[in-house]
Write a protein that holds these residues in place. Sequence first.
Motif, short mmCIF file in Angstrom:
data_model
loop_
_atom_site.label_atom_id
_atom_site.label_comp_id
_atom_site.label_asym_id
_atom_site.label_seq_id
_atom_site.Cartn_x
_atom_site.Cartn_y
_atom_site.Cartn_z
N ALA A 155 0.83 -1.21 0.00
CA ALA A 155 0.00 0.00 0.00
C ALA A 155 0.87 1.25 0.00
CB ALA A 155 -0.91 0.00 1.21
N ASP A 161 -4.87 3.24 2.64
CA ASP A 161 -4.91 2.01 1.85
C ASP A 161 -4.40 0.83 2.67
OD1 ASP A 161 -5.97 3.29 -0.32
OD2 ASP A 161 -4.06 3.49 -1.39
N HIS A 183 -6.63 -2.67 3.51
CA HIS A 183 -6.28 -3.99 3.01
C HIS A 183 -5.83 -4.97 4.10
CE1 HIS A 183 -5.89 -1.77 -0.91
NE2 HIS A 183 -6.54 -2.85 -1.29
#
Length: 305
Positions: A214, A219, A223
């Motif tokens: 990421a 992000d 994830h």
Amino acid sequence: MAGTTRARAMRSRCLGMTGLREVASAPTLDDALRYLGGTAYRRDLDPEASLAEAQRTVGATLLWHLRVLAGWQPRGGAAMVRALAAGFEISNAEDHLRALSGAAPTVTYRPYRLGTLATVWPRLSRTGSPSELRAELAASVWGDPGADSPAAVATGMRVSAAVRTAAAVPEAARWAAGRLALLFAREAFLVGRRLTEPSARRAARLLGQDAVRAGSYSDFRQHLPATARWALEGLDDAAELWRAEARWWDRLDRDGSELLRTSLRGAGPVVGAVAVLSTDSWRVRGALELAVRGGGSPETFDAPA
């Protein structure tokens, strides 16, 4: 059963919230140390120690308790305690590497006495250069940290410890994943230092490739698998990561207390004992710092230093 019975009994070594309040509210460090001198933390405690020396002694006492606990376990139980106590071997390696790198230490400590909880420390202690230390790590269960700088070795060993703990101690898998998520986020998005390639590969085993690759903190959080995401829940900015430290320890304490109440025939009580002993030691070190500042409440542990 004898090993798990002993694990439950080890909880008596904890200071607990009542004792923590006594230490934290002490008006001076001397007062706090006098109180600790009547507790299970009195082992090797110097009543005239500095804050750093007293905190180091508290850590050494935790290590001694873990060594005693491991001594009561069958081989598999002792291996679990060794995995959970990996931080002490990491600390020894960091101190040794700083000396090899020529860094002037602010305080010099004797290495932690690991006994049967050591994995490769005896070999690491005999290395004469950073490259030799890296080579010893690469040939051991720790694996190659990817570089021989103090930062790369420290981070690499912590990544390796988290991955190995999650695999060897299923009861601690969520703790390990959460701790690794905090470490990765701090290094990548707060310090601005990317992990070496070998360490990033290891981290991906717990955090997933998408999270490790990421490009932003948001992000990264998005994830993360559920086993690790809980540690960063509600923290929308990397600058807030300091809030997660105390929360991680609180989770460790709660889960550990629950594990101590599980079946005598399982590994739960042993893992739980390590968790509550470790949390108590962390809180005692924080309480000592509050005493140095003139006294306070242990409920302020989650405030930024």
